[in-house]
Design an enzyme around this catalytic site. Structure first.
Site, PDB file in Angstrom:
ATOM      1  NE  ARG A 105      -4.197  -2.282   1.941  1.00  0.00           N
ATOM      2  CZ  ARG A 105      -3.910  -3.582   2.674  1.00  0.00           C
ATOM      3  NH1 ARG A 105      -2.282  -3.932   2.705  1.00  0.00           N
ATOM      4  NH2 ARG A 105      -4.731  -4.116   2.054  1.00  0.00           N
ATOM      5  CG  HIS A 130      -1.096  -5.977  -4.505  1.00  0.00           C
ATOM      6  ND1 HIS A 130       0.677  -5.633  -3.427  1.00  0.00           N
ATOM      7  CD2 HIS A 130      -1.651  -6.718  -4.105  1.00  0.00           C
ATOM      8  CE1 HIS A 130      -0.001  -6.499  -2.506  1.00  0.00           C
ATOM      9  NE2 HIS A 130      -0.907  -6.694  -2.137  1.00  0.00           N
ATOM     10  CG  HIS A 204      -0.083 -11.406  -3.827  1.00  0.00           C
ATOM     11  ND1 HIS A 204      -0.969 -12.843  -3.907  1.00  0.00           N
ATOM     12  CD2 HIS A 204      -0.563 -10.823  -3.334  1.00  0.00           C
ATOM     13  CE1 HIS A 204      -1.406 -11.782  -2.319  1.00  0.00           C
ATOM     14  NE2 HIS A 204      -1.116 -10.419  -2.123  1.00  0.00           N
ATOM     15  CB  SER A 205       2.541 -18.025  -5.758  1.00  0.00           C
ATOM     16  OG  SER A 205       2.761 -17.785  -6.631  1.00  0.00           O
ATOM     17  CG  ASP A 276      -3.073  -8.511   5.156  1.00  0.00           C
ATOM     18  OD1 ASP A 276      -1.683  -7.722   4.397  1.00  0.00           O
ATOM     19  OD2 ASP A 276      -4.065  -7.834   4.713  1.00  0.00           O
ATOM     20  CD  GLN A 314       2.116  -7.384   4.375  1.00  0.00           C
ATOM     21  OE1 GLN A 314       3.216  -6.485   4.154  1.00  0.00           O
ATOM     22  NE2 GLN A 314       0.705  -7.067   4.339  1.00  0.00           N
ATOM     23  CD  GLU A 342       1.618 -10.093  -0.508  1.00  0.00           C
ATOM     24  OE1 GLU A 342       1.909  -9.132  -0.919  1.00  0.00           O
ATOM     25  OE2 GLU A 342       1.194 -10.956   0.515  1.00  0.00           O
TER      26      GLU A 342
END
Ligand code: GLA
Length: 383
Positions: A105, A130, A204-205, A276, A314, A342
């Site tokens: 973000r 993103h 982003h898997s 998160d 992340q 991530e």
């Protein structure tokens, strides 16, 4: 070496190992008629990965468990229509996709650079997430497959024009996926720009090491080599604090089941609806990847290790998955049925002077590397 044309159809690698290979076929068509291709890579030990040039999305990744049984360990779909559906775009989970220009973000979709304020697309309440409405996860990349002594893979290239999603500068981006015979997926990111601009590329898997669609990830044991994390406000923007994890549910310095503390009464877990959060990696080097995280799933024995040159990671525990998307084996992707790790710079860095800079200058080359290593063992690994 295989050139792009030679990789059409089926081909073995230069080393002549019949088990290894690359093949390419048509996956579908975008609404404007452009064709999307799917590339399938197999390494010498039978690990198989499929990637499409739309969003650089990893569709599937099959790895063996401790008994040698292969299963697909990433969430996703089997058709382009499912990735393009309104339902998917609204839920916006970014399954398997490349993320850019800025992973994570940027507060209020704004930042200042050299005295000029830039306004970005806002697509997460008032924040930019993103890369915006049409981030790198939703563009068609130019793809070139290759094979060499280490393995086989795909070079993906995309040029983001000056002003795209509000970002300054024309950014030329190149991401290389290499599936090696050492059972690694190596992801190399490179970019150059003609004006200063923030860049923070990631992948982003969502993983479920028991197999995608097999239920919750709460029993996976997670280790993150981070002594600190960046707490957030209720819109998931970092407050600027670097907070020690010791004594909090964010302490993953020893292997701990993801679900063990996720329901604790903790303001940060409330804001994230679970995990998160960006973790500040203990050992940071921009040259060689260092081990950042390790995840082990007890039933299958699968172990995933992630090493990176990035300063942060992340950890997202799949909190927004809501059971409304049906995956590859016909199973609904329920709340927390996949997790993402991530590798990245910290969120909102363009507005946070004490975070490592994410500004790429003309004449510099952005270069980062993340390595995912796949193995399996019956015994729980040490930290
Ligand atoms: C990242 C974000 C999450 C969420 C997911 C996708 O992990 O930090 O908040 O947006 O992507 O749903």
């Amino acid at each position: 070496m295989l050139g792009g044309a030679e990789a059409q159809g089926s081909a073995d690698t230069a080393s002549g190992d019949a088990a290894r290979g690359v093949d390419k076929s048509v996956f579908g068509q975008l609404p404007d008629g452009r064709q999307v291709d799917v590339y399938r890579f197999t390494n010498a030990n039978g690990i198989e990965m499929r990637v499409i040039n739309y969003g650089g999305i990893i569709l599937s990744l099959k790895t063996p468990d401790a008994q040698g049984e292969f299963d697909d360990i990433v969430l996703g779909f089997d058709s382009l229509e499912e990735y393009l559906s309104d339902e998917y775009r609204q839920a916006n989970p970014y399954f398997g996709a490349l993320i850019g220009r800025y992973g994570n973000r940027i507060a209020g979709g704004q930042f200042s650079l050299d005295g000029e304020t830039h306004s970005l697309a806002t697509n997460d309440g008032d924040n930019h997430l993103h890369g915006g409405r049409q981030g790198f996860d939703r563009v068609l990349w130019q793809a070139e497959p290759f094979a060499n002594d280490e393995g086989a893979g795909l070079v993906l290239r995309y040029t983001s024009e000056d002003g795209e999603e509000g970002y300054p500068g024309r950014l030329e981006t190149e991401v290389t996926y290499t599936l090696t015979d050492a059972d690694e997926l190596v992801v190399d990111y490179r970019a150059t720009t003609d004006k200063p601009t923030p860049v923070n590329l990631t992948q982003h898997s969502y993983f479920n090491l028991e197999g995608e669609g097999s239920g919750s990830i709460l029993d996976h044991h997670l280790t993150i080599h981070a002594d600190a994390f960046t707490p957030v406000d209720d819109t998931l923007i970092p407050t600027g604090e670097i907070r020690p994890v010791a004594g909090t549910p964010f302490d993953f310095t020893q292997p701990t089941p993801i679900g063990e503390r996720i329901e604790q009464d903790n303001e940060q877990l409330t804001f994230g609806k679970g995990y998160d959060h960006n973790f500040v990696l203990a050992e940071q080097t921009a040259s060689e990847p260092v081990l950042a995280a390790r995840v082990w799933e007890p039933d299958s024995g699968r172990l995933l290790e992630i090493a990176t040159t990035e300063p942060g990671i992340q950890f997202y525990s799949g909190n927004f998955l809501a059971g409304d998307l049906i995956g590859k084996r016909g199973q609904a992707y329920e709340h927390r049925s996949g997790f993402a790790l991530e590798t990245q710079h910290y969120p909102d860095s363009p507005n946070q002077a004490n975070f490592p800079s994410t500004i790429l200058e003309p004449g510099e080359t952005y270069r980062t590397r993340t390595v995912y290593r796949f193995s399996a063992q019956e015994e729980a690994p040490g930290s």
